[in-house]
Design a protein around this motif. Structure first.
Motif, short mmCIF file in Angstrom:
data_model
loop_
_atom_site.label_atom_id
_atom_site.label_comp_id
_atom_site.label_asym_id
_atom_site.label_seq_id
_atom_site.Cartn_x
_atom_site.Cartn_y
_atom_site.Cartn_z
N MET A 1 0.76 -1.35 0.46
CA MET A 1 0.13 0.02 -0.31
C MET A 1 0.76 1.11 -0.24
N SER A 2 0.61 2.48 -0.81
CA SER A 2 1.62 3.16 -0.68
C SER A 2 0.61 4.44 -0.59
N ILE A 3 1.88 5.09 0.09
CA ILE A 3 0.66 7.19 0.39
C ILE A 3 0.63 7.63 -0.23
N ASP A 4 -0.27 8.96 -1.00
CA ASP A 4 0.02 10.09 -1.63
C ASP A 4 0.89 10.80 -1.13
N ARG A 5 1.66 11.51 -1.78
CA ARG A 5 3.03 12.66 -1.22
C ARG A 5 1.79 13.74 -0.54
N LEU A 6 1.64 14.87 -0.17
CA LEU A 6 1.62 15.56 0.31
C LEU A 6 1.63 17.22 -1.18
N ARG A 7 0.67 18.04 -0.83
CA ARG A 7 0.83 18.87 -2.24
C ARG A 7 0.50 20.09 -1.87
N GLY A 8 0.31 21.08 -2.01
CA GLY A 8 -0.42 22.42 -2.11
C GLY A 8 -0.05 22.86 -1.49
N ARG A 9 -1.24 23.35 -0.45
CA ARG A 9 -1.12 23.95 1.12
C ARG A 9 -0.96 23.23 2.02
N ALA A 10 -1.51 22.02 1.70
CA ALA A 10 -0.79 21.14 3.39
C ALA A 10 0.59 20.86 3.20
N LEU A 11 0.63 20.45 2.04
CA LEU A 11 2.53 20.21 2.21
C LEU A 11 3.60 21.37 2.11
N GLN A 12 3.11 22.75 2.06
CA GLN A 12 4.00 23.71 2.49
C GLN A 12 2.83 25.09 3.93
N ARG A 13 1.89 23.92 4.69
CA ARG A 13 2.50 24.13 6.12
C ARG A 13 2.90 22.76 7.04
N GLN A 14 2.72 21.74 6.28
CA GLN A 14 4.06 21.42 6.67
C GLN A 14 5.67 21.44 7.07
N ARG A 15 6.00 21.82 5.80
CA ARG A 15 7.43 22.76 5.44
C ARG A 15 7.56 23.00 6.71
N GLU A 16 6.83 24.43 6.84
CA GLU A 16 6.76 25.70 7.64
C GLU A 16 7.29 24.66 9.45
N ARG A 17 5.73 24.08 9.37
CA ARG A 17 6.13 22.67 10.90
C ARG A 17 7.75 22.32 11.03
N VAL A 18 7.50 21.09 10.20
CA VAL A 18 9.03 20.73 10.56
C VAL A 18 9.84 21.64 10.45
N TRP A 19 10.40 22.84 9.91
CA TRP A 19 11.69 23.74 9.90
C TRP A 19 11.44 24.40 10.75
N LEU A 20 10.17 25.08 11.33
CA LEU A 20 10.35 25.93 13.00
C LEU A 20 10.48 24.64 14.10
N ARG A 21 10.14 23.47 13.69
CA ARG A 21 10.59 22.56 14.89
C ARG A 21 12.08 22.10 15.15
N ASP A 22 12.99 22.25 14.02
CA ASP A 22 14.72 22.07 14.17
C ASP A 22 14.43 22.52 12.15
N PRO A 23 15.57 23.98 12.51
CA PRO A 23 16.05 24.62 10.26
C PRO A 23 16.94 23.77 10.36
N PHE A 24 17.78 23.59 11.54
CA PHE A 24 18.87 22.97 11.16
C PHE A 24 19.18 21.36 9.88
N CYS A 25 20.02 21.08 8.80
CA CYS A 25 19.52 20.45 8.09
C CYS A 25 20.69 19.07 8.94
N ALA A 26 19.26 17.87 8.59
CA ALA A 26 19.54 16.66 9.73
C ALA A 26 21.07 15.82 8.99
#
Length: 111
Positions: A1-26
């Motif tokens: 089973m494959s999960i679809d990738r996020l796109r659009g506004r949902a993806l942009q909100r997630q990018r911001e959340r993850v970056w605010l949690r840890d802005p350093f390159c892993a």
């Protein structure tokens, strides 16, 4: 089973959340810039039954993301060879302060 990738506004909100949690390159540990200085990476790929949860996402520089993807796919880097056919050390290229370091295909496309 494959999960679809996020796109659009949902993806942009997630990018911001993850970056605010840890802005350093892993991968390299250097701070990234929002919004275009990083790529969002799945720690466990969707193809390997990973999820789109924030806990499965990390921030990586573009170059670090490309290197991680190559490692995950099992690609080996090309070795430069001299005219005699033996491997040579590649000289370090100076970093132009006015030109961002981007993926090779992006530089080729822009000319």
């Amino acid at each position: 089973m494959s999960i679809d990738r996020l796109r659009g506004r949902a993806l942009q909100r997630q990018r911001e959340r993850v970056w605010l949690r840890d802005p350093f390159c892993a991968r390299c540990g250097v701070i990234t810039t929002f919004p275009s200085g990083f790529e969002l990476d799945h720690k466990v790929a969707l193809a390997n039954e990973g999820t789109n949860d924030d806990d499965n996402m990390q921030v990586l520089h573009h170059e670090c993301h490309e290197a991680k993807t190559n490692e995950d796919m099992g690609y080996t880097p090309k070795v430069a060879t001299g005219l005699d056919g033996w491997p040579v050390d590649e000289p370090e290229q100076p970093v132009d302060s006015l030109r961002r370091r981007t993926a090779r295909w992006k530089r080729v496309a822009k000319g």
